[in-house]
Design a protein around this motif. Structure first.
Motif, mmCIF file in Angstrom:
data_model
loop_
_atom_site.group_PDB
_atom_site.id
_atom_site.type_symbol
_atom_site.label_atom_id
_atom_site.label_comp_id
_atom_site.label_asym_id
_atom_site.label_seq_id
_atom_site.Cartn_x
_atom_site.Cartn_y
_atom_site.Cartn_z
ATOM 1 N N GLN A 4 15.616 57.716 39.733
ATOM 2 C CA GLN A 4 16.562 56.287 39.297
ATOM 3 C C GLN A 4 16.190 56.609 38.111
ATOM 4 O OE1 GLN A 4 18.631 53.350 42.118
ATOM 5 N NE2 GLN A 4 16.903 54.294 43.356
ATOM 6 N N HIS A 158 13.779 50.959 33.402
ATOM 7 C CA HIS A 158 14.496 49.494 34.172
ATOM 8 C C HIS A 158 13.663 48.131 34.265
ATOM 9 C CE1 HIS A 158 17.401 52.651 35.489
ATOM 10 N NE2 HIS A 158 17.801 51.845 36.651
ATOM 11 N N PHE A 160 12.332 44.455 34.999
ATOM 12 C CA PHE A 160 12.868 43.111 35.846
ATOM 13 C C PHE A 160 12.327 42.054 35.359
ATOM 14 C CE2 PHE A 160 13.585 46.625 38.465
ATOM 15 C CZ PHE A 160 14.482 46.251 39.318
ATOM 16 N N THR A 183 18.029 49.085 31.238
ATOM 17 C CA THR A 183 18.338 48.430 31.915
ATOM 18 C C THR A 183 17.442 47.233 32.590
ATOM 19 O OG1 THR A 183 19.302 50.251 32.428
ATOM 20 C CG2 THR A 183 20.164 48.734 34.550
ATOM 21 N N TYR A 185 17.023 43.360 34.580
ATOM 22 C CA TYR A 185 17.170 41.927 35.863
ATOM 23 C C TYR A 185 16.738 40.912 35.786
ATOM 24 C CZ TYR A 185 19.281 46.608 37.510
ATOM 25 O OH TYR A 185 19.326 47.526 37.885
ATOM 26 N N ARG A 214 21.698 41.623 34.041
ATOM 27 C CA ARG A 214 22.166 41.590 35.032
ATOM 28 C C ARG A 214 20.974 40.775 36.045
ATOM 29 N NH1 ARG A 214 23.312 47.573 37.155
ATOM 30 N NH2 ARG A 214 23.679 48.265 34.421
ATOM 31 N N ILE A 216 19.967 38.908 39.787
ATOM 32 C CA ILE A 216 19.785 39.327 40.732
ATOM 33 C C ILE A 216 18.713 37.920 41.886
ATOM 34 C CG2 ILE A 216 19.975 41.695 40.405
ATOM 35 C CD1 ILE A 216 17.658 42.533 40.714
ATOM 36 N N SER A 220 17.508 41.462 46.549
ATOM 37 C CA SER A 220 19.358 41.980 45.896
ATOM 38 C C SER A 220 18.937 43.383 46.332
ATOM 39 C CB SER A 220 19.577 41.901 44.672
ATOM 40 O OG SER A 220 19.754 40.608 44.920
ATOM 41 N N GLU A 222 18.915 45.554 43.719
ATOM 42 C CA GLU A 222 18.643 46.554 42.750
ATOM 43 C C GLU A 222 17.096 46.679 43.162
ATOM 44 O OE1 GLU A 222 22.599 44.492 41.693
ATOM 45 O OE2 GLU A 222 20.935 44.803 42.949
ATOM 46 N N ASP A 224 15.984 47.922 45.063
ATOM 47 C CA ASP A 224 15.285 49.380 45.854
ATOM 48 C C ASP A 224 14.832 50.258 45.552
ATOM 49 O OD1 ASP A 224 16.530 47.832 48.201
ATOM 50 O OD2 ASP A 224 18.315 48.581 48.152
#
Length: 229
Positions: A4, A158, A160, A183, A185, A214, A216, A220, A222, A224
């Motif tokens: 991913q 991504h 976070f 992306t 979060y 996003r 979260i 959540s 996400e 994972d």
């Protein structure tokens, strides 16, 4: 990290001056998020970064640097020192996170041994930098950090974001991460805000989501992609 993509954790400004009981600019319950953030640090993020406000003593955001101005209630317009057409309106704050003072350091509860990198921001006395990527000026960019380049060099896809404060530096960092093409979060239950009202929290969330962030929680799905072997 997985098929991913690769994920980074960015912990924003979990510093002594932003935490009770003695912080110069303490965020209510700011210290309480340390256990949740340490759990995130235990996950196999490809890159784990903490940011710090790292201000000179005469930083423009300090009310003490402006005649007859008061912290929290006075505002100041900052002009891009290289382009007078770009300005930023900011609240003036008490002196905080001054370089080489205890208030500038990350709180001792944070498991800093698990960090890969600390990014210092707000070092240019002329400009404010809520975002870990740098000030909001873009024409030209002034006093930017290398955070965007560091993430790209590591192959991060991504990001976070968690930490302090939800409605200022977390928000600005998450929005800039999304603008940089990651992306992004924001983990709301690993953050605390200066404005603790429900209305203020929702407004911050809506602004982030408007820019593609996003929001979260710690449980959540996400996350994972990080938990996966």
């Amino acid at each position: 990290m997985t098929s991913q993509g690769k994920a980074a954790l960015v912990i924003v400004d979990l510093q002594n001056d932003f935490c009770p009981p003695n912080g110069a600019l303490a965020v209510p319950s700011g210290r309480d998020i340390a256990p949740a953030i340490n759990k995130l640090l235990a996950l196999p993020f490809a890159l784990k970064i903490a940011t710090r406000d790292f201000h000179p003593r005469d930083h423009v955001s300090f009310a003490s640097q402006h005649a007859e101005k008061q912290p929290f209630t006075s505002n100041h317009t900052i002009t891009n020192p290289e382009n007078s057409q770009e300005t930023q309106e900011t609240v003036l704050w008490p002196d905080h996170c001054v370089q080489d003072t205890p208030g500038c350091e990350l709180i001792p509860e944070l498991e800093t041994s698990k960090l890969h990198l600390i990014v210092d921001k707000g070092q240019d006395k002329r400009v404010e930098s809520y975002s870990a990527f740098g000030p909001p000026f873009r024409s030209p960019r002034v006093s930017m950090t290398r955070l965007a380049a560091t993430l790209r060099e590591a192959g991060i896809t991504h990001v976070f974001v968690c930490g302090l404060a939800w409605d200022f530096c977390v928000k600005a960092t998450a929005i800039d991460a999304a603008k940089e093409g990651f992306t992004t979060y924001a983990i709301h239950d690993a953050c605390r805000g200066i404005d603790r009202s429900a209305k203020g929290s929702v407004a911050t969330r809506e602004e982030m989501e408007k820019h593609g962030v996003r929001v979260i929680g710690l449980d959540s799905g996400e996350l994972d992609m990080v938990r996966a072997p």
